[in-house]
Design a protein around this motif. Structure first.
Motif, PDB file in Angstrom:
ATOM      1  N   LEU A 277       0.852  -1.187   0.000  1.00 60.26           N
ATOM      2  CA  LEU A 277       0.000   0.000   0.000  1.00 60.26           C
ATOM      3  C   LEU A 277       0.889   1.239   0.000  1.00 60.26           C
ATOM      4  CD1 LEU A 277      -3.035   0.751   0.138  1.00 60.26           C
ATOM      5  CD2 LEU A 277      -2.744   0.989   2.606  1.00 60.26           C
ATOM      6  N   SER A 278       0.752   2.063  -1.044  1.00 55.20           N
ATOM      7  CA  SER A 278       1.583   3.269  -1.165  1.00 55.20           C
ATOM      8  C   SER A 278       1.046   4.408  -0.317  1.00 55.20           C
ATOM      9  CB  SER A 278       1.674   3.706  -2.632  1.00 55.20           C
ATOM     10  OG  SER A 278       2.274   2.708  -3.419  1.00 55.20           O
ATOM     11  N   THR A 279      -0.214   4.712  -0.493  1.00 58.57           N
ATOM     12  CA  THR A 279      -0.867   5.781   0.270  1.00 58.57           C
ATOM     13  C   THR A 279      -2.290   5.375   0.612  1.00 58.57           C
ATOM     14  OG1 THR A 279      -1.562   6.856  -1.812  1.00 58.57           O
ATOM     15  CG2 THR A 279       0.496   7.636  -0.801  1.00 58.57           C
ATOM     16  N   GLY A 280      -2.841   6.008   1.633  1.00 57.34           N
ATOM     17  CA  GLY A 280      -4.220   5.708   2.024  1.00 57.34           C
ATOM     18  C   GLY A 280      -4.334   4.423   2.809  1.00 57.34           C
ATOM     19  N   ARG A 281      -5.435   3.716   2.613  1.00 56.66           N
ATOM     20  CA  ARG A 281      -5.705   2.477   3.341  1.00 56.66           C
ATOM     21  C   ARG A 281      -6.414   1.499   2.414  1.00 56.66           C
ATOM     22  NH1 ARG A 281     -11.144   2.377   4.319  1.00 56.66           N
ATOM     23  NH2 ARG A 281     -12.251   4.379   4.347  1.00 56.66           N
ATOM     24  N   TRP A 282      -6.561   0.257   2.889  1.00 61.37           N
ATOM     25  CA  TRP A 282      -7.310  -0.737   2.128  1.00 61.37           C
ATOM     26  C   TRP A 282      -8.809  -0.515   2.306  1.00 61.37           C
ATOM     27  CZ3 TRP A 282      -4.842  -3.135  -1.478  1.00 61.37           C
ATOM     28  CH2 TRP A 282      -3.496  -3.460  -1.324  1.00 61.37           C
ATOM     29  N   PHE A 283      -9.583  -1.002   1.356  1.00 62.25           N
ATOM     30  CA  PHE A 283     -11.042  -0.873   1.445  1.00 62.25           C
ATOM     31  C   PHE A 283     -11.582  -1.683   2.617  1.00 62.25           C
ATOM     32  CE2 PHE A 283     -10.212  -4.480  -1.406  1.00 62.25           C
ATOM     33  CZ  PHE A 283     -10.965  -5.485  -0.806  1.00 62.25           C
ATOM     34  N   GLN A 284     -12.707  -1.248   3.142  1.00 61.15           N
ATOM     35  CA  GLN A 284     -13.370  -1.982   4.215  1.00 61.15           C
ATOM     36  C   GLN A 284     -14.488  -2.832   3.621  1.00 61.15           C
ATOM     37  OE1 GLN A 284     -14.657   0.482   7.461  1.00 61.15           O
ATOM     38  NE2 GLN A 284     -12.679   1.507   7.693  1.00 61.15           N
ATOM     39  N   PRO A 285     -14.549  -4.111   3.978  1.00 64.19           N
ATOM     40  CA  PRO A 285     -15.596  -4.993   3.452  1.00 64.19           C
ATOM     41  C   PRO A 285     -16.994  -4.430   3.715  1.00 64.19           C
ATOM     42  CG  PRO A 285     -13.922  -6.274   4.588  1.00 64.19           C
ATOM     43  CD  PRO A 285     -13.613  -4.832   4.870  1.00 64.19           C
ATOM     44  N   GLY A 286     -17.851  -4.538   2.704  1.00 59.15           N
ATOM     45  CA  GLY A 286     -19.225  -4.074   2.836  1.00 59.15           C
ATOM     46  C   GLY A 286     -19.430  -2.626   2.457  1.00 59.15           C
ATOM     47  N   ARG A 287     -18.354  -1.924   2.121  1.00 56.21           N
ATOM     48  CA  ARG A 287     -18.475  -0.513   1.752  1.00 56.21           C
ATOM     49  C   ARG A 287     -18.118  -0.309   0.277  1.00 56.21           C
ATOM     50  NH1 ARG A 287     -16.096   3.366   6.585  1.00 56.21           N
ATOM     51  NH2 ARG A 287     -17.452   2.600   8.270  1.00 56.21           N
ATOM     52  N   ARG A 288     -18.651   0.773  -0.273  1.00 57.95           N
ATOM     53  CA  ARG A 288     -18.341   1.124  -1.657  1.00 57.95           C
ATOM     54  C   ARG A 288     -17.008   1.873  -1.689  1.00 57.95           C
ATOM     55  NH1 ARG A 288     -22.228   0.726  -5.515  1.00 57.95           N
ATOM     56  NH2 ARG A 288     -24.302   0.054  -4.802  1.00 57.95           N
ATOM     57  N   GLU A 289     -15.939   1.113  -1.493  1.00 57.33           N
ATOM     58  CA  GLU A 289     -14.596   1.682  -1.471  1.00 57.33           C
ATOM     59  C   GLU A 289     -13.698   0.862  -2.391  1.00 57.33           C
ATOM     60  OE1 GLU A 289     -14.612   3.355   3.159  1.00 57.33           O
ATOM     61  OE2 GLU A 289     -13.485   1.550   2.636  1.00 57.33           O
ATOM     62  N   VAL A 290     -12.752   1.552  -3.030  1.00 58.87           N
ATOM     63  CA  VAL A 290     -11.819   0.871  -3.924  1.00 58.87           C
ATOM     64  C   VAL A 290     -10.397   1.329  -3.634  1.00 58.87           C
ATOM     65  CG1 VAL A 290     -13.537   0.634  -5.765  1.00 58.87           C
ATOM     66  CG2 VAL A 290     -12.010   2.621  -5.741  1.00 58.87           C
ATOM     67  N   VAL A 291      -9.452   0.489  -4.019  1.00 59.99           N
ATOM     68  CA  VAL A 291      -8.032   0.826  -3.963  1.00 59.99           C
ATOM     69  C   VAL A 291      -7.492   0.627  -5.379  1.00 59.99           C
ATOM     70  CG1 VAL A 291      -5.815   0.330  -2.896  1.00 59.99           C
ATOM     71  CG2 VAL A 291      -7.912   0.030  -1.588  1.00 59.99           C
ATOM     72  N   VAL A 292      -6.807   1.614  -5.897  1.00 63.26           N
ATOM     73  CA  VAL A 292      -6.361   1.566  -7.294  1.00 63.26           C
ATOM     74  C   VAL A 292      -4.868   1.274  -7.386  1.00 63.26           C
ATOM     75  CG1 VAL A 292      -8.171   3.192  -7.961  1.00 63.26           C
ATOM     76  CG2 VAL A 292      -5.891   4.053  -7.424  1.00 63.26           C
ATOM     77  N   GLY A 293      -4.476   0.635  -8.477  1.00 66.76           N
ATOM     78  CA  GLY A 293      -3.072   0.361  -8.720  1.00 66.76           C
ATOM     79  C   GLY A 293      -2.315   1.624  -9.108  1.00 66.76           C
ATOM     80  N   ARG A 294      -1.008   1.568  -8.954  1.00 68.65           N
ATOM     81  CA  ARG A 294      -0.163   2.734  -9.238  1.00 68.65           C
ATOM     82  C   ARG A 294      -0.328   3.207 -10.679  1.00 68.65           C
ATOM     83  NH1 ARG A 294       5.937   1.342  -9.156  1.00 68.65           N
ATOM     84  NH2 ARG A 294       5.199   0.298 -11.051  1.00 68.65           N
ATOM     85  N   SER A 295      -0.376   2.278 -11.635  1.00 71.03           N
ATOM     86  CA  SER A 295      -0.517   2.665 -13.041  1.00 71.03           C
ATOM     87  C   SER A 295      -1.840   3.345 -13.310  1.00 71.03           C
ATOM     88  CB  SER A 295      -0.365   1.435 -13.942  1.00 71.03           C
ATOM     89  OG  SER A 295       0.929   0.880 -13.834  1.00 71.03           O
ATOM     90  N   VAL A 296      -2.906   2.863 -12.657  1.00 73.06           N
ATOM     91  CA  VAL A 296      -4.221   3.488 -12.826  1.00 73.06           C
ATOM     92  C   VAL A 296      -4.194   4.912 -12.296  1.00 73.06           C
ATOM     93  CG1 VAL A 296      -6.669   3.362 -12.216  1.00 73.06           C
ATOM     94  CG2 VAL A 296      -5.396   1.270 -12.695  1.00 73.06           C
ATOM     95  N   ALA A 297      -3.583   5.102 -11.132  1.00 72.39           N
ATOM     96  CA  ALA A 297      -3.509   6.439 -10.537  1.00 72.39           C
ATOM     97  C   ALA A 297      -2.697   7.396 -11.403  1.00 72.39           C
ATOM     98  CB  ALA A 297      -2.903   6.349  -9.135  1.00 72.39           C
TER      99      ALA A 297
END
Length: 272
Positions: free
Chosen positions: A134-154
């Motif tokens: 994990l570069s920055t931020g945090r991982w998504f929490q199960p059950g929530r509308r949250e995403v974590v993006v890859g470095r290339s996507v960012a």
């Protein structure tokens, strides 16, 4: 009698237009060839660096990729008891049920939208991917509308920054983190909670694949054989590295077409 070199040089200066067009034609041929070879090399390097030697990827028999595979949740519940699957620190099987699909996101640089791989998975799926940090931020929490993006996507998608929202499925999803997967293909993916993604796409029971970890290198092939020979599952199992190596075959037609176009352009440049 040989033509003096000075004559040839003066001839180039006199015929400026022909000289420039010939030089541009040759330069364009070289540029096309370099672009195609760079694309193929990048694809092969990315996919070749993906995969853990202890991981076995399980898909529906006959599937050519995770996108075309339909893997039942009930099959996964039976599969995790197969001998040879490693256990996590808390004693749970190191097996990740996952859903893979492609979503289209608008980009300021590409109004026609870009296609990005979305992977729904559980926390154990993240834990199994040792190469991801994990570069920055945090991982998504199960059950929530949250995403974590890859470095290339960012890097490619200006709106894929922490705190922003992207729209897919049935609503908006908040970006809560950016991860770095080194040179692997995961850098071009978006991770989200499996159950939330499956619910949005009405695929609660039929997902894409399962990723399992063998207890040691010796047990890998035995695990592959056991999964494929068990008629209850009707699945195709292979090492994760083998799967991604097979995916590089898709670059062969691109390489062939690039070489073909380069040869045609080179012949045209020679006549010019």
């Amino acid at each position: 009698m040989a033509i003096p070199l000075a004559y040839n040089l003066r001839n180039l200066a006199v015929r400026k237009t022909t000289t420039v067009m010939t030089a541009l034609g040759i330069a364009l041929t070289v540029a096309v060839l370099l672009a195609i070879m760079a694309l193929v090399e990048g694809l092969q390097t990315s996919l070749g660096a993906t995969g853990n030697p202890l991981h076995v990827l399980v898909m529906r028999k006959g599937s050519t990729s995770e996108l075309t595979s339909n893997f039942n949740r009930s099959t996964f519940q039976d599969l995790i008891f197969t001998p040879g699957i490693a256990r996590s620190k808390n004693g749970a099987p190191m097996a990740s049920l996952e859903m893979v699909t492609v979503i289209s996101l608008e980009s300021p640089d590409n109004p026609d939208e870009i296609n990005i791989t979305l992977r729904g998975l559980t926390p154990i799926g993240i834990e199994m991917r040792d190469e991801i940090r994990l570069s920055t931020g945090r991982w998504f929490q199960p059950g929530r509308r949250e995403v974590v993006v890859g470095r290339s996507v960012a890097n490619r998608y200006s709106a894929a920054q922490i705190g922003n929202h992207i729209h897919f499925g049935r609503g908006d999803w908040e970006i809560v983190g950016v991860f770095d997967a080194g040179r692997s293909a995961a850098n071009s993916e978006i991770f989200a909670d499996l159950n939330q993604v499956a619910s949005d796409y009405n695929r609660s029971e039929v997902l894409s694949s399962a990723l399992v970890r063998a207890v040691d290198p010796v047990a890998v092939q035995a695990l592959v054989n056991d999964l494929q020979s068990d008629r209850r599952f009707n699945v195709m199992a292979q090492t994760e590295r083998s799967y991604y190596e097979q995916q590089t075959q898709s670059a062969t037609p691109i390489e062939f077409m690039g070489m073909f176009v380069a040869v045609i352009m080179a012949i045209g440049s020679s006549f010019a």
